[in-house]
Design an enzyme around this catalytic site. Structure first.
Site, PDB file in Angstrom:
ATOM      1  N   GLU A  60      -1.513 -31.005  20.193  1.00 21.64           N
ATOM      2  CA  GLU A  60      -1.759 -31.941  19.190  1.00 21.64           C
ATOM      3  C   GLU A  60      -2.615 -33.374  19.283  1.00 21.64           C
ATOM      4  O   GLU A  60      -3.609 -33.511  18.403  1.00 21.64           O
ATOM      5  CB  GLU A  60      -0.635 -32.647  18.517  1.00 21.64           C
ATOM      6  CG  GLU A  60       0.700 -31.525  18.200  1.00 21.64           C
ATOM      7  CD  GLU A  60       1.878 -32.092  18.058  1.00 21.64           C
ATOM      8  OE1 GLU A  60       2.527 -32.673  18.859  1.00 21.64           O
ATOM      9  OE2 GLU A  60       2.282 -31.806  17.034  1.00 21.64           O
ATOM     10  N   MET A 112       1.598 -18.718  19.168  1.00 24.24           N
ATOM     11  CA  MET A 112       0.824 -18.732  17.706  1.00 24.24           C
ATOM     12  C   MET A 112      -0.513 -19.255  17.987  1.00 24.24           C
ATOM     13  O   MET A 112      -1.382 -19.602  17.113  1.00 24.24           O
ATOM     14  CB  MET A 112       1.489 -19.817  16.839  1.00 24.24           C
ATOM     15  CG  MET A 112       1.959 -21.096  17.615  1.00 24.24           C
ATOM     16  SD  MET A 112       3.368 -21.812  16.896  1.00 24.24           S
ATOM     17  CE  MET A 112       3.623 -23.293  18.019  1.00 24.24           C
ATOM     18  N   ALA A 115      -0.198 -21.436  12.851  1.00 23.57           N
ATOM     19  CA  ALA A 115       0.970 -22.199  12.380  1.00 23.57           C
ATOM     20  C   ALA A 115       0.756 -23.452  12.319  1.00 23.57           C
ATOM     21  O   ALA A 115       0.976 -24.101  11.015  1.00 23.57           O
ATOM     22  CB  ALA A 115       2.270 -21.830  13.237  1.00 23.57           C
ATOM     23  N   PHE A 116       0.629 -24.395  13.161  1.00 20.12           N
ATOM     24  CA  PHE A 116       0.215 -25.749  12.985  1.00 20.12           C
ATOM     25  C   PHE A 116       1.396 -26.643  12.480  1.00 20.12           C
ATOM     26  O   PHE A 116       1.087 -27.575  11.965  1.00 20.12           O
ATOM     27  CB  PHE A 116      -1.170 -26.056  12.417  1.00 20.12           C
ATOM     28  CG  PHE A 116      -2.274 -24.845  12.763  1.00 20.12           C
ATOM     29  CD1 PHE A 116      -2.795 -25.012  13.923  1.00 20.12           C
ATOM     30  CD2 PHE A 116      -2.602 -24.066  11.918  1.00 20.12           C
ATOM     31  CE1 PHE A 116      -3.580 -23.911  14.463  1.00 20.12           C
ATOM     32  CE2 PHE A 116      -3.582 -22.830  12.361  1.00 20.12           C
ATOM     33  CZ  PHE A 116      -4.124 -23.134  13.697  1.00 20.12           C
ATOM     34  N   GLN A 129      -7.508 -17.002  19.948  1.00 15.49           N
ATOM     35  CA  GLN A 129      -6.497 -17.679  19.902  1.00 15.49           C
ATOM     36  C   GLN A 129      -5.210 -16.894  19.369  1.00 15.49           C
ATOM     37  O   GLN A 129      -4.645 -16.161  19.921  1.00 15.49           O
ATOM     38  CB  GLN A 129      -6.532 -19.279  19.834  1.00 15.49           C
ATOM     39  CG  GLN A 129      -7.445 -19.959  20.711  1.00 15.49           C
ATOM     40  CD  GLN A 129      -7.417 -21.549  20.430  1.00 15.49           C
ATOM     41  OE1 GLN A 129      -6.655 -22.163  19.953  1.00 15.49           O
ATOM     42  NE2 GLN A 129      -8.367 -22.186  20.975  1.00 15.49           N
ATOM     43  N   GLN A 155      -7.517 -25.715  23.028  1.00 17.61           N
ATOM     44  CA  GLN A 155      -6.605 -26.444  22.292  1.00 17.61           C
ATOM     45  C   GLN A 155      -7.322 -27.705  21.767  1.00 17.61           C
ATOM     46  O   GLN A 155      -7.281 -28.201  20.801  1.00 17.61           O
ATOM     47  CB  GLN A 155      -5.373 -26.768  22.889  1.00 17.61           C
ATOM     48  CG  GLN A 155      -4.418 -25.385  23.139  1.00 17.61           C
ATOM     49  CD  GLN A 155      -3.790 -25.064  21.759  1.00 17.61           C
ATOM     50  OE1 GLN A 155      -3.157 -25.699  21.134  1.00 17.61           O
ATOM     51  NE2 GLN A 155      -4.361 -23.800  21.536  1.00 17.61           N
ATOM     52  N   CYS A 211     -12.709 -15.705   3.222  1.00 18.50           N
ATOM     53  CA  CYS A 211     -12.427 -15.999   5.076  1.00 18.50           C
ATOM     54  C   CYS A 211     -12.913 -15.125   5.966  1.00 18.50           C
ATOM     55  O   CYS A 211     -12.791 -15.411   7.216  1.00 18.50           O
ATOM     56  CB  CYS A 211     -10.825 -16.200   5.092  1.00 18.50           C
ATOM     57  SG  CYS A 211     -10.170 -14.639   4.972  1.00 18.50           S
ATOM     58  N   GLY A 220     -21.193  -5.609  -7.226  1.00 18.91           N
ATOM     59  CA  GLY A 220     -20.661  -5.922  -5.935  1.00 18.91           C
ATOM     60  C   GLY A 220     -19.065  -6.503  -5.991  1.00 18.91           C
ATOM     61  O   GLY A 220     -18.575  -6.638  -4.993  1.00 18.91           O
TER      62      GLY A 220
HETATM   63  C1  FAD Z   1     -16.569 -16.001  -1.769  1.00 22.68           C
HETATM   64  C2  FAD Z   1     -17.787 -16.045  -2.718  1.00 22.68           C
HETATM   65  C3  FAD Z   1     -18.833 -17.235  -2.403  1.00 22.68           C
HETATM   66  C4  FAD Z   1     -19.652 -17.426  -3.316  1.00 22.68           C
HETATM   67  N1  FAD Z   1     -20.615 -18.101  -3.021  1.00 22.68           N
HETATM   68  C5  FAD Z   1     -21.686 -18.479  -4.011  1.00 22.68           C
HETATM   69  C6  FAD Z   1     -22.592 -19.542  -3.673  1.00 22.68           C
HETATM   70  O1  FAD Z   1     -22.781 -20.273  -2.766  1.00 22.68           O
HETATM   71  N2  FAD Z   1     -23.568 -19.744  -4.623  1.00 22.68           N
HETATM   72  C7  FAD Z   1     -23.638 -18.909  -5.749  1.00 22.68           C
HETATM   73  O2  FAD Z   1     -24.456 -19.050  -6.501  1.00 22.68           O
HETATM   74  N3  FAD Z   1     -22.969 -17.782  -5.921  1.00 22.68           N
HETATM   75  C8  FAD Z   1     -21.656 -17.649  -5.134  1.00 22.68           C
HETATM   76  N4  FAD Z   1     -20.861 -16.640  -5.131  1.00 22.68           N
HETATM   77  C9  FAD Z   1     -20.969 -15.970  -6.456  1.00 22.68           C
HETATM   78  C10 FAD Z   1     -21.944 -14.517  -6.304  1.00 22.68           C
HETATM   79  O3  FAD Z   1     -23.071 -14.733  -6.250  1.00 22.68           O
HETATM   80  C11 FAD Z   1     -21.594 -13.723  -7.395  1.00 22.68           C
HETATM   81  O4  FAD Z   1     -20.465 -13.596  -7.614  1.00 22.68           O
HETATM   82  C12 FAD Z   1     -22.475 -12.499  -7.429  1.00 22.68           C
HETATM   83  O5  FAD Z   1     -23.718 -12.661  -7.439  1.00 22.68           O
HETATM   84  C13 FAD Z   1     -22.170 -11.396  -8.550  1.00 22.68           C
HETATM   85  O6  FAD Z   1     -22.745  -9.995  -8.485  1.00 22.68           O
HETATM   86  P1  FAD Z   1     -21.626  -8.987  -8.244  1.00 22.68           P
HETATM   87  O7  FAD Z   1     -22.735  -7.866  -7.900  1.00 22.68           O
HETATM   88  O8  FAD Z   1     -20.605  -8.653  -7.245  1.00 22.68           O
HETATM   89  O9  FAD Z   1     -21.255  -8.772  -9.890  1.00 22.68           O
HETATM   90  P2  FAD Z   1     -19.963  -8.236 -10.367  1.00 22.68           P
HETATM   91  O10 FAD Z   1     -18.582  -8.943 -10.215  1.00 22.68           O
HETATM   92  O11 FAD Z   1     -19.782  -6.739 -10.073  1.00 22.68           O
HETATM   93  O12 FAD Z   1     -20.166  -8.342 -11.887  1.00 22.68           O
HETATM   94  C14 FAD Z   1     -20.416  -9.563 -12.478  1.00 22.68           C
HETATM   95  C15 FAD Z   1     -20.554  -9.817 -14.122  1.00 22.68           C
HETATM   96  O13 FAD Z   1     -21.881  -9.119 -14.155  1.00 22.68           O
HETATM   97  C16 FAD Z   1     -22.140  -8.040 -15.000  1.00 22.68           C
HETATM   98  N5  FAD Z   1     -23.220  -7.284 -14.724  1.00 22.68           N
HETATM   99  C17 FAD Z   1     -23.401  -6.758 -13.475  1.00 22.68           C
HETATM  100  N6  FAD Z   1     -24.623  -6.060 -13.418  1.00 22.68           N
HETATM  101  C18 FAD Z   1     -24.960  -6.244 -14.549  1.00 22.68           C
HETATM  102  C19 FAD Z   1     -26.451  -5.757 -15.071  1.00 22.68           C
HETATM  103  N7  FAD Z   1     -27.346  -4.784 -14.412  1.00 22.68           N
HETATM  104  N8  FAD Z   1     -26.383  -5.641 -16.565  1.00 22.68           N
HETATM  105  C20 FAD Z   1     -25.665  -6.425 -17.114  1.00 22.68           C
HETATM  106  N9  FAD Z   1     -24.390  -7.006 -16.691  1.00 22.68           N
HETATM  107  C21 FAD Z   1     -24.071  -6.948 -15.566  1.00 22.68           C
HETATM  108  C22 FAD Z   1     -20.800  -7.227 -15.147  1.00 22.68           C
HETATM  109  O14 FAD Z   1     -20.470  -6.873 -16.249  1.00 22.68           O
HETATM  110  C23 FAD Z   1     -19.809  -8.396 -14.718  1.00 22.68           C
HETATM  111  O15 FAD Z   1     -19.469  -9.059 -16.019  1.00 22.68           O
HETATM  112  C24 FAD Z   1     -19.893 -16.378  -4.534  1.00 22.68           C
HETATM  113  C25 FAD Z   1     -18.941 -15.360  -4.600  1.00 22.68           C
HETATM  114  C26 FAD Z   1     -17.769 -15.305  -3.776  1.00 22.68           C
HETATM  115  C27 FAD Z   1     -16.829 -14.170  -4.043  1.00 22.68           C
HETATM  116  S1  FES Z   2      -9.163 -11.377   3.139  1.00 23.88           S
HETATM  117 FE1  FES Z   2     -10.598 -13.126   3.015  1.00 23.88          FE
HETATM  118  S2  FES Z   2     -12.383 -12.457   2.827  1.00 23.88           S
HETATM  119 FE2  FES Z   2     -10.955 -10.722   2.396  1.00 23.88          FE
HETATM  120  S1  FES Z   3      -8.039 -17.518  16.398  1.00 25.97           S
HETATM  121 FE1  FES Z   3      -9.378 -17.740  14.964  1.00 25.97          FE
HETATM  122  S2  FES Z   3      -7.856 -18.201  13.323  1.00 25.97           S
HETATM  123 FE2  FES Z   3      -6.698 -18.147  15.234  1.00 25.97          FE
END
Ligand code: FAD
Ligand code: FES
Ligand code: FES
Length: 1312
Positions: free
Chosen positions: A1260, A1037, A796-797, A116, A1193, A52, A262
């Site tokens: 609304e 709200m 709230a909505f 808002q 609104q 978010c 990450g």
């Molecule tokens: C809100 C959100 C939206 C997303 N949207 C998309 C999307 O649209 N499309 C998509 O494809 N993906 C999407 N993702 C997924 C995202 O791309 C992966 O979660 C991310 O790339 C994982 O990388 P990280 O560094 O955060 O991994 P981490 O969470 O840090 O690790 C993940 C796993 O990888 C292993 N690991 C990490 N590095 C290595 C390494 N060098 N060697 C061996 N193992 C390793 C770790 O042990 C762990 O098990 C989304 C994720 C989130 C949270």
């Molecule tokens: S609280 Fe929603 S992205 Fe962190």
């Molecule tokens: S102003 Fe963006 S969520 Fe309410």
């Protein structure tokens, strides 16, 4: 592991101040540290899962290798604190404040009316701030990309974008912003158009004022040699090595310990799945993971790079090498653009992405199709492993051994004659995992169309990234032509089996998408072969991506009258009174209130069965856990254990039986949130299932499961009329439910005063009086011992009424029992699971009409899915029937509405209160009439619209003049007639893309039809210095009610708004008020505030007369000396509305608000993807009290409606568990869904004798206008169906998701 028992010390900076933390728990995120330890509450919690953007902050790091500082935005909710050694964090509080100087980003978002409720605003500010730190003059595309991951549920994004775009160089030269014209409609004279904001007054951006990167951190990075760091927490230890050898050793001895990079995969697993690893390894300081090496075959890229840097590296390589070598790089760039948000890409690493082995990964299919490989290291040495179909085994599993570390990835250069493409389709264009994603590569020998090599991988087709092996075998060594392709489609269909049980469902759609993507690839290949002169004389449709460039929009409203005093703010575009505090993070929401001594946190335990008897609640394990204090059950409630609605009792805590998954059974109290949550999941409840639960409306109808009474409203003689009409048609439409998705989840803090059973309740509630009364009854104490205080709500909505009351009662019982302050803040997932939302509706109709389009009879039956408790469902059903006519005069009209009792969490009030659903049913009925007669639907609407003095179906006279004015003006402003022709022409010229156009009216009754709820009260105090404090019944709200009340006070007391302050809404200042809802807050409270001000002004009359030239302050001082009371209450009875259901008549609404909306969409028929090209709304808000608030609104409601009708889809498991419990699964509109041109026009010269200063309620009504996008899509789908010989009415349920659209288009690929 060098550190002692407590671990190493973590050193980083926050807003220029050094933080040294000795005891860092690896489970602590930056967000909880900022909010709970440093009390920097500007950074908000919205979801906890990176979805978010409310928690966005900027991280800056020094890179000794090139002596540079990099800044990037991150989601603080996913960032482990222990990863921050040596980093500098900037939060919204660090860039500006009202005490010192506000930052231009904060100022512009606030003054452009981009805040808002303000809960999303700090996150928006920080995303934009970070962009400007890296790119002082961004393009509009840079801005929209930076804001991709920031959700806002209130504004509809247009004002945020308009505020941010003032930083663009090209905008700086443009004088037409806001109120200027660019939409292609008839030009207005900008001179005559007042502006929503004046950008010439904005502070210039001055980068010399920014916080500098702490020199101490530079010194630390330059001089100290990095050491292995160890952090130990209650359950988890984190080791962060520096050397690759050490990393290998660690992994060898602890193969199951994950590498935390990450944390975007691991973090959500820890948080939402309860996964715990006693040891985690953080290799973010191991340099070998951050190397780029070019070879003759391609480029080896370190797996530690975040995806945003991979994007930058590939971009650079594309500039460096000839096009033919960078096919794969470009396809990867395109996919990277769509992975997650900016914040996610700034931390998610390539290694983490590959090793997460997500079957829906966007990168793995293209990496595999592009012949990439990985280089790994372990104690056994180095090895290179191809990323191919053998690499991915299943979700989260690869062929690599647990101890292997992926160090780099080889991304090969493409060869001459090679073509690489990637495609994806996701529930939302951006920041959403794909339904199907694919990477495709083909190699031709130079000058030939025979395929030398081909590789096609898909994601979203099963448990892993999978190769279309047989399809590739069908294509290879054969010429790329229609025959080969047609065989390839046949093989592809057989190759992937999509059982209905496939995770995520949508089997048919997935099948269709795999074929469509191969077809799209075919179009691209043919284009390339033509360019290479391999083929000639073939006309290939150019499938350009859908348009995406946001244009300047128009917001048009009237000037105040010439005679109005300059000081009188009524009718002017005044910014939301706390917009600046919201943008600086100073605005306080319930959970921002500081923790008091001994405060406890309450976590709820909910039912995991849909219909069952509770056999036993075993809390023994939970009570043994650290920090746990008590468990609250129904037995602890000293007073009433139930709340009654519409004659039905609802238990606050289930005692013997549960009737839905998510029903609250008990609550755990502990010293911290984390402890309370852990303990809540340790409570064991055993059940005995009862009779088969009911989930759907259809099942409820079959089993006659209803909440009574069922209502009926009828006029004319429907049966007789059906006998005389030319044609009769029967149809149906389903409208799905909707989650409120207020950005601030339900929050309550109860403080026992510890004397005479007194309680202060701070709640995120729309109805403080309801909370007060309910708590007093629950605790069996008089209402005068309970006060409820509401400063503001983060949205709230309608969702913070009934359910908040129940949560406040449970929390109060806990505070009463323990005599401690108790806080309850729901997690996003809990909130979505427990609190219900908008009622899903099934509407069936029979309509009788003439050949000329006149509708003479309609018989409509509406069923709502009310869930397990009645809540407000009977009132919703009633409101549905009262809006059965929408804008149409149907002489013989019968409506019946029933609230179905099911075993889903009970649904509740939601902006529009059933009107959007019923209006959609009636518009669909009209659309069916048009399609049956093959007449333009807008003409059918026009023919049937109310005209002249009219009578509603419940026998109220009204004049539809303003409705018709809105209709005519909307047609004119949108150039409807000429665009109709243009759309038809476009559709004739394009086979796979279609456009659609629609124009939709709304007539919306304002106020509560139960007259008692229309009363309101206010208290106005004038203090000795002339400042004025106002308290009224309305809660703020985001809808701007406090701002409007300040305007009222300013006009009535003839003082500047700056003298007027509204601190909070509280029951001890203004008692016995009603809920802020029904678009009636300003009408009700405005009258009460006005009444109080008039009393005071009257009281000051004698002192004014004595000193007519005196100042306000002098009159106030004189009044004090003369012992005149400067405190007055105001009251307004409000309209005595009613409806007699037996007689089927009444006066339920004092007046109607009208609006008309025209939208145009462009549709990709192959994927069901669409873009809203342009929206024009003309709304009748009477004499707007504050055009900026009213336009806000209108826009916000429209976007919420767009979400309802085209995107937001709730999914339940077969046993009634809500699957969609967060932004990852439930998609609300984001910046990418904003209409490219979004124009609002407030109807001029409209008066309304029934509301304050002739204004009208607007919160609304325009939500329903979001359906104009639904009906534009339907129009485009009808054009697509024509291509395959289909005409006449067809079924398209709401929301019109890509899946429904694609299947309704009935392309050959969807017919397989
Ligand atoms: C809100 C959100 C939206 C997303 N949207 C998309 C999307 O649209 N499309 C998509 O494809 N993906 C999407 N993702 C997924 C995202 O791309 C992966 O979660 C991310 O790339 C994982 O990388 P990280 O560094 O955060 O991994 P981490 O969470 O840090 O690790 C993940 C796993 O990888 C292993 N690991 C990490 N590095 C290595 C390494 N060098 N060697 C061996 N193992 C390793 C770790 O042990 C762990 O098990 C989304 C994720 C989130 C949270
Ligand atoms: S609280 Fe929603 S992205 Fe962190
Ligand atoms: S102003 Fe963006 S969520 Fe309410």
């Amino acid at each position: 592991m060098s550190a002692g028992a407590t671990g190493d010390t973590l050193c980083f900076f926050v807003n220029g101040k050094k933080v040294t933390e000795k005891h860092v728990d690896p489970e602590t995120t930056l967000l909880s540290f900022l909010r709970e330890k440093l009390r920097l509450t500007g950074t908000k919690y919205g979801c906890g899962g990176g979805g978010c953007g409310a928690c966005t902050v900027m991280v800056s790091r020094y890179r000794p290798a090139n002596k540079s500082i990099c800044h990037y935005s991150v989601n603080a909710c996913l960032l482990p604190l222990c990863q921050l050694h040596g980093a500098a964090i900037t939060t919204v509080e660090g860039i500006g404040s009202t005490k010192t100087r506000i930052h231009p980003v904060q100022e512009r978002i606030a003054k452009a009316h981009g805040s808002q409720c303000g809960f999303c605003t700090p996150g928006m500010v920080m995303s934009m701030y970070t962009l400007l730190r890296n790119n002082p003059q961004p393009s509009l595309e840079d801005i929209t990309q930076a804001l991709t991951g920031n959700l806002c549920r209130c504004t509809g994004y247009r004002p945020i974008i308009d505020g941010c775009r003032t930083f663009c160089q090209q905008e700086a030269n443009c004088c037409q912003l806001n109120g200027g014209t660019n939409s292609g409609s008839k030009e207005e004279n900008p001179e005559e158009t007042p502006l929503l904001f004046d950008k010439s007054q904005f502070l210039p951006i001055d980068h010399t004022q920014e916080l500098i990167f702490p020199p101490e951190l530079i010194l630390m990075a330059e001089t100290s040699s990095p050491q292995t760091l160890t952090f130990r927490g209650e359950r988890v230890t984190c080791v962060s090595p520096v050397l690759l050898e050490e990393l290998v050793q660690l992994k060898t001895s602890n193969p199951e310990a994950p590498l935390i990079m990450g944390n975007t995969k691991l973090g959500p697993d820890f948080k939402f799945k309860g996964v715990v690893h006693p040891l985690i390894i953080s290799p973010i300081r191991v340099l070998e993971l951050f190397e780029v090496t070019e070879t003759t075959h391609g480029v080896w890229v370190g797996t530690g790079f975040p995806l945003s840097e991979i994007w930058a590296i590939l971009k650079k390589l594309c500039r460096q090498f000839p096009e033919e070598k960078t096919e794969l790089f470009r396809a990867l760039i395109q996919q990277l653009r769509n992975v997650g948000s900016q914040q996610i890409c700034n931390v998610a690493t390539l290694g983490g992405h590959i090793m997460s082995a997500n079957p829906n990964s966007d990168l793995n299919p293209i990496l595999a199709a592009g012949n990439c490989s990985v280089s790994t290291i372990s104690s056994g040495g180095w090895r290179e492993v191809p990323l191919n179909q053998e690499f991915f085994l299943s979700f989260g599993k690869t062929v690599l051994r647990p101890e292997e570390i992926v160090v780099s990835v080889l991304i090969p250069f493409s060869r001459k004659g090679e073509l690489v493409r990637a495609f994806r389709q996701a529930p939302r264009k951006e920041c959403a995992f794909a339904t199907i994603t694919t990477g495709m590569r083909v190699l031709f020998s130079e000058g030939f169309r025979v395929v030398e090599d081909v590789s096609i991988y898909f994601g979203g087709v099963g448990p892993k990234t999978a190769k279309a092996v047989q399809t590739c075998a069908t294509i290879v060594a054969r010429p790329w032509n229609a025959e080969t392709l047609s065989q390839a489609y046949e093989v592809l269909v057989k190759e992937f089996d999509f059982p209905p049980s496939i995770p995520g469902g949508k089997a048919e759609f997935r099948r269709s998408l795999t074929l469509s993507f191969l077809f799209k690839f075919n179009l691209e290949v043919l284009q390339s072969l033509r360019k290479m002169n391999v083929i000639e004389n073939i006309v290939v449709e150019n499938m350009e991506p859908l348009p995406g460039e946001i244009q300047l929009s128009q917001q048009h409203f009237q000037h105040v009258s010439k005679g109005q005093s300059d000081q009188d703010p009524v009718g002017r575009a005044i910014i939301h009174s706390s917009a600046i505090s919201q943008a600086t993070g100073e605005a306080i929401y319930c959970d921002d209130l500081p923790k008091t001594d001994g405060e406890l946190f309450l976590s709820l335990v909910t039912s995991s069965r849909a219909h069952a008897k509770i056999i036993n609640v075993d809390v023994s394990d939970a009570l043994l856990l650290p920090g746990v204090v008590d468990v609250i059950t129904a037995k602890d409630i000293p007073g009433k254990k139930t709340r009654m609605f519409s004659g039905y009792d609802e238990e606050m805590l289930a005692q013997t039986q549960v009737s839905c998954i998510g029903q609250i059974v008990c609550a755990v109290l502990a010293d911290t949130r984390a402890h309370a949550r852990r303990a809540a999941s340790a409570v064991n409840i055993s059940y005995e299932d009862l009779s088969e639960p009911i989930f759907t409306i259809e099942d409820a109808i079959k089993r006659s499961s209803y909440f009574e009474p069922r209502r009926k409203l009828e006029r004319g003689n429907v049966e007789e009329a059906f006998k005389s009409v030319d044609l009769v048609h029967e149809g149906a439409i389903r409208i799905g439910g909707q989650e409120h998705f207020y950005m601030e989840t339900q929050s309550i803090l109860v403080l026992p005063v510890r004397e005479q059973a007194e309680f202060k309740i701070y709640a995120s509630s729309q109805s403080p009086t309801s909370v007060q009364i309910a708590v007093s009854e629950t605790l069996a104490i008089p209402a005068n011992r309970v006060s409820c205080h509401v400063k503001r709500l983060g949205g709230a909505f309608g969702g913070k009424f009934v359910k908040t009351v129940i949560l406040a009662c449970i929390t109060s019982v806990a505070a009463w029992k323990t005599n401690c302050a108790v806080r309850c803040v729901l997690e996003r997932g809990e909130d979505m699971l427990i609190t219900g939302g908008r009622h899903p509706v099934l509407g069936k109709y029979k309509v009788g009409f003439q050949k000329d389009g006149r509708i003479l009879a309609a018989d409509i039956q509406i069923w709502t899915n009310a869930g397990n408790a009645v809540d407000v469902s009977i009132f919703v059903a009633e409101k549905i029937l009262l809006h059965l006519d929408n804008a149409y005069n149907i002489p013989n009209l019968r409506g019946r509405a029933a609230a179905c009792r099911t075993n889903l969490p009970s649904n509740t009030s939601f902006r529009g209160f059933g009107v959007p659903q019923v209006a959609c049913v009636i518009e669909n009925l009209i659309s069916d009439v048009g399609l049956t007669l093959q007449r333009p639907v807008d003409q059918v609407r026009e023919i049937n619209m109310y005209k002249g003095p009219s009578l509603t179906h419940y026998k109220v006279e009204f004049s539809p003049e303003n409705l018709l004015r809105c209709w005519d003006e909307c047609k004119a402003k949108s150039d409807f007639c000429s665009r109709r022709i243009a759309v038809d022409t476009f559709n004739e010229q394009n086979r796979w893309k279609k456009r659609g156009l629609s124009i939709i009216p709304i007539k919306y009754g304002i106020a509560f039809s139960e007259g008692v709820m229309n009363q309101s009260a206010a208290l106005v105090n004038i203090y000795q210095d002339g400042s004025v404090l106002v308290t009224h019944g309305g809660t703020e709200m985001g809808q701007g009610v406090h701002t409007k009340m300040q305007q009222v006070v300013s006009r009535e007391l003839h003082i500047p708004m700056s003298k007027v302050y509204i601190g909070e809404t509280s029951t001890n200042a203004v008692p016995n008020t009603f809920i802020s809802a029904a678009s009636f807050g300003t009408d009700a409270n405005g009258m009460a505030v006005k009444n109080a001000c008039q009393t005071l002004y009257q009281r000051l009359e004698p002192v004014r007369q004595k000193n007519p030239k005196g100042t306000w302050e002098s009159w106030v001082s004189a009044a004090v000396m003369e012992k005149i009371s400067l405190s007055a209450t105001g009251f307004s009875r409000g309209p005595d509305s009613y409806i007699d259901w037996d007689k089927m008549e009444g006066q339920p609404f004092p007046y109607f608000t009208y609006g008309v909306c025209c939208s145009e969409v462009e549709l990709d028929c192959l994927t069901g993807d669409y873009r809203t090209m342009r929206t024009n709304i003309v709304a009748d808000v009477g004499q707007s009290l504050n055009p900026s608030v009213d336009i806000g609104q209108i826009e916000g409601a429209f976007m919420q409606g767009l979400g309802l009708f085209t995107m937001e889809e709730l999914k339940f498991s077969p046993c009634g568990l809500l699957y969609t419990r967060g932004p990852s699964q439930y998609k609300i509109p984001a910046v990418c869904d904003l209409p490219l041109s979004f124009n609002i026009h407030l109807l001029s010269d409209s008066n309304n004798p029934h509301a304050i200063y002739s204004s009208k309620g607007i919160g609304e009504p325009t939500l329903f206008l979001g359906s104009s996008v639904f009906f534009a899509i339907k129009d485009a789908v009808a054009a697509a169906r024509k291509e395959v010989g289909l005409s006449g009415p067809f079924s398209l349920d709401s929301p019109a998701t890509a899946e429904r659209i694609c299947l309704a288009c009935a392309s050959p690929f969807a017919q397989v």
